[in-house]
Design an enzyme around this catalytic site. Sequence first.
Site, PDB file in Angstrom:
ATOM      1  N   LEU A  62     -15.573 -22.742   1.112  1.00 37.60           N
ATOM      2  CA  LEU A  62     -15.957 -21.634   1.843  1.00 37.60           C
ATOM      3  C   LEU A  62     -16.061 -22.167   3.250  1.00 37.60           C
ATOM      4  O   LEU A  62     -16.793 -23.167   3.458  1.00 37.60           O
ATOM      5  CB  LEU A  62     -17.106 -21.170   1.357  1.00 37.60           C
ATOM      6  CG  LEU A  62     -17.018 -20.416  -0.143  1.00 37.60           C
ATOM      7  CD1 LEU A  62     -18.478 -19.621  -0.200  1.00 37.60           C
ATOM      8  CD2 LEU A  62     -15.833 -19.335  -0.004  1.00 37.60           C
ATOM      9  N   ILE A  63     -15.356 -21.401   4.143  1.00 42.32           N
ATOM     10  CA  ILE A  63     -15.372 -21.858   5.669  1.00 42.32           C
ATOM     11  C   ILE A  63     -16.246 -20.809   6.515  1.00 42.32           C
ATOM     12  O   ILE A  63     -16.113 -19.772   6.183  1.00 42.32           O
ATOM     13  CB  ILE A  63     -13.891 -22.424   6.241  1.00 42.32           C
ATOM     14  CG1 ILE A  63     -13.198 -21.053   5.858  1.00 42.32           C
ATOM     15  CG2 ILE A  63     -13.611 -23.392   5.433  1.00 42.32           C
ATOM     16  CD1 ILE A  63     -11.851 -21.353   6.558  1.00 42.32           C
ATOM     17  N   ASN A 107       5.357   4.819   9.379  1.00 49.53           N
ATOM     18  CA  ASN A 107       6.014   3.581   9.749  1.00 49.53           C
ATOM     19  C   ASN A 107       5.973   2.522   8.815  1.00 49.53           C
ATOM     20  O   ASN A 107       6.736   1.463   8.772  1.00 49.53           O
ATOM     21  CB  ASN A 107       5.600   3.247  11.245  1.00 49.53           C
ATOM     22  CG  ASN A 107       6.454   3.979  12.403  1.00 49.53           C
ATOM     23  OD1 ASN A 107       5.823   4.745  13.087  1.00 49.53           O
ATOM     24  ND2 ASN A 107       7.735   3.759  12.446  1.00 49.53           N
ATOM     25  N   SER A 108       4.794   2.526   7.826  1.00 46.02           N
ATOM     26  CA  SER A 108       4.466   1.485   7.100  1.00 46.02           C
ATOM     27  C   SER A 108       5.589   0.962   6.370  1.00 46.02           C
ATOM     28  O   SER A 108       6.228   1.775   5.584  1.00 46.02           O
ATOM     29  CB  SER A 108       3.452   1.959   6.256  1.00 46.02           C
ATOM     30  OG  SER A 108       2.218   1.280   6.329  1.00 46.02           O
ATOM     31  N   LEU A 111      -7.582 -24.577  -1.629  1.00 42.20           N
ATOM     32  CA  LEU A 111      -8.262 -25.599  -1.462  1.00 42.20           C
ATOM     33  C   LEU A 111      -9.668 -25.781  -2.056  1.00 42.20           C
ATOM     34  O   LEU A 111     -10.030 -27.025  -2.507  1.00 42.20           O
ATOM     35  CB  LEU A 111      -8.412 -25.916  -0.034  1.00 42.20           C
ATOM     36  CG  LEU A 111      -8.833 -27.094   0.409  1.00 42.20           C
ATOM     37  CD1 LEU A 111      -8.233 -28.319   0.175  1.00 42.20           C
ATOM     38  CD2 LEU A 111      -9.154 -27.073   2.206  1.00 42.20           C
ATOM     39  N   GLY A 112     -10.365 -24.677  -2.258  1.00 43.38           N
ATOM     40  CA  GLY A 112     -11.674 -24.795  -2.937  1.00 43.38           C
ATOM     41  C   GLY A 112     -12.869 -24.731  -1.821  1.00 43.38           C
ATOM     42  O   GLY A 112     -13.783 -25.480  -2.651  1.00 43.38           O
ATOM     43  N   ASP A 119       0.176  -7.650   1.525  1.00 46.51           N
ATOM     44  CA  ASP A 119       0.832  -6.105   1.545  1.00 46.51           C
ATOM     45  C   ASP A 119       2.267  -6.147   1.473  1.00 46.51           C
ATOM     46  O   ASP A 119       2.825  -5.419   2.329  1.00 46.51           O
ATOM     47  CB  ASP A 119       0.094  -5.631   2.832  1.00 46.51           C
ATOM     48  CG  ASP A 119       0.052  -4.186   2.739  1.00 46.51           C
ATOM     49  OD1 ASP A 119       0.215  -3.612   1.698  1.00 46.51           O
ATOM     50  OD2 ASP A 119       0.318  -3.420   3.847  1.00 46.51           O
ATOM     51  N   HIS A 136       0.781  -1.303   0.029  1.00 47.48           N
ATOM     52  CA  HIS A 136      -0.082   0.102  -0.018  1.00 47.48           C
ATOM     53  C   HIS A 136       0.742   1.310   0.114  1.00 47.48           C
ATOM     54  O   HIS A 136       0.378   2.305  -0.296  1.00 47.48           O
ATOM     55  CB  HIS A 136      -0.942   0.046   1.084  1.00 47.48           C
ATOM     56  CG  HIS A 136      -0.512   0.186   2.523  1.00 47.48           C
ATOM     57  ND1 HIS A 136      -0.059  -0.842   3.354  1.00 47.48           N
ATOM     58  CD2 HIS A 136       0.015   1.338   3.203  1.00 47.48           C
ATOM     59  CE1 HIS A 136       0.814  -0.215   4.416  1.00 47.48           C
ATOM     60  NE2 HIS A 136       0.415   0.949   4.438  1.00 47.48           N
TER      61      HIS A 136
END
Length: 468
Positions: A271-272, A212-213, A268-269, A140, A110
Site C-alpha cells: 500500500l503506497i 461517445n463512451s 507487488l503487495g 473499463d 460500463h
Amino acid sequence: MKAIRISLFLVFACLLTPLVNAAALPDFTELVEEASPAVVNISTVQKQGSQTLSTPFGQFQGPNGEEIPEIFRHFFREIPQFRDRPHRAPRSLGSGFIISHDGYILTNHHVIKDADQVMVRLNDRRELEAKVVGSDERTDVALLKIDADDLPVVRLGQSSELKVGEWVLAIGSPFGFDHSVTAGIVSATERALANENYVPFIQTDVAINPGNSGGPLFNLDGEVVGINSQIYTRSGGFMGLSFAIPIDMALEVSEQLKGQGFVERGWLGVLIQEVNRDLAESFGLKKPAGALVAKVMPDSPAAAAGLQEGDIILSFNDHSVVLSSDLPPLVGRIKPGESAEVVVIRDGRKKTLEVTIGRLPDEGSDGQPAAKKQPVETSRLGLVVAPLPEELKDKWSVRSGVIVEQVEEGAAARAGLVRGDVITMLNGERVETLEQFQRIVEELPAGRSVPLRVVRRGNPMFIALKPE
C-alpha cells in the site's frame, strides 16, 4: 506613391493572414472518410432493476430520489424511462470500433455492463447482436464479437508515442447522433484519476458527451490511440476535460480477454501514498518524489523481495516513479511470474531490489472494529496512547504498535492524528511497546519533521510529525 504601396501591402497582408491561418489548421476530411465505416453504435437491453428515473446523462438518483454526486462520469446514454412503465427495459447507447475483419469490436466495460443483450449498428445500417467475449472493470475495456465477415477496420496506433499538444479526433454517437466528429488536442498523458489505479489516461479537450463512451480517439495519421471513457463535469455535460484509455493498454487487455476471458495483472503487495513536501523533508529527500510504502502485505511478492514499510520507490523496471499513481499501472502490466527491478530509498540510501511479480488477488475489505479500553499513557506530543488490542492486530494485519486514545493540543493534533489511529513506526523505528514509544518520543529532534506511520481504520499511511 509610397503611401499607395504601403496601403496595398497592408491590404494584401490582411487578406493573406486568414489564408495562412487556415492552411496551418489540419484537414480531417480524409481521416473521417477512411475511419468512419469502422465506428459502430452500441445499444444494450437490460432488465429493469429499480424504480428510478434514467436521464440522458445516466442514472444519477438513488432509490429515494436523492442526488448521487459524480464528478468523473462515464458517458453512455440511457433513453429516459418513467416510473409508470416499470417493465420496459432501458436501452443504453454508446460507441465502439471494429478491430478485425471477422467482427471483433472494442468498447467500454460500463457500456455493456449488466446487459442482457448487446446490439451493434454498423455504418451500413445493419444491426447485429454481439457476444461479449470478455470485459474488464478495472480498465473499463470490453471486447465484443459479431458474426460477420469482410468488415471495415480501424488502423491501430501507439498511444506511447502521443505528445502533449498534438491534434486528436473523436468519432462517436453523442446523444444518439451517429458518427459525430469532434477534434481537439492532447492536454496531458498518463493522467491519474481518482479510484482509477490501473489506467494512465490520455487527457484531451475534445468535445465528448453521453453516447461517445467506447468510441475511438484518432491521431492525425488516422490511427486509433485511445478509447474515450470519461469526462470531468460538474453539470453532466462536456466542460473541456475528457479522458481516453490508451490503446496500448486496451489491446493488452483485449488479447487476454480473447485468449482466456479475463485479465491477469501483476501484484507487488504494497500500500503506497504520495510523498508531499513535509514527508520529503522528514525522510531527508531534496524534493517530493516517489511512492512511499505505507504497508507491505504479508506473504506478498514485496515481502519476499525485502521491501519494507518506509521505503520510497523511485523507479520500477527502469521507469521513474515521480507520483505514487505512476506505480500501479507499471506493476499491473507485468505478467505474474516475471521479475522486475525496484529502486528504493531506505535510510537515505538507494537500494535496488529484485522482485518476482505475483497475480493481483480479488479485492476485499477490512472490518473496522472498535478498540477496547486500556490503561493510557501520555506523551509530550499531546497524545494519550494505550497498548494495541489483540483483535485489531488480526483484523487490520498490524504486528505491533500503540493505539491513540486521545489527542490533545500539540504536535500530534497539528499533524492530523485522530483517536483510534494505531502508531506502528516513528522516526524510522518500529513501535513495539508503550515504554519503547515513550523513549522514541523523548529522543525526537525538536523543530524538524520526522515520519510517523499510522494505521487508520485498517488503512496505513505516513504522516510528517514536527515536535516543538
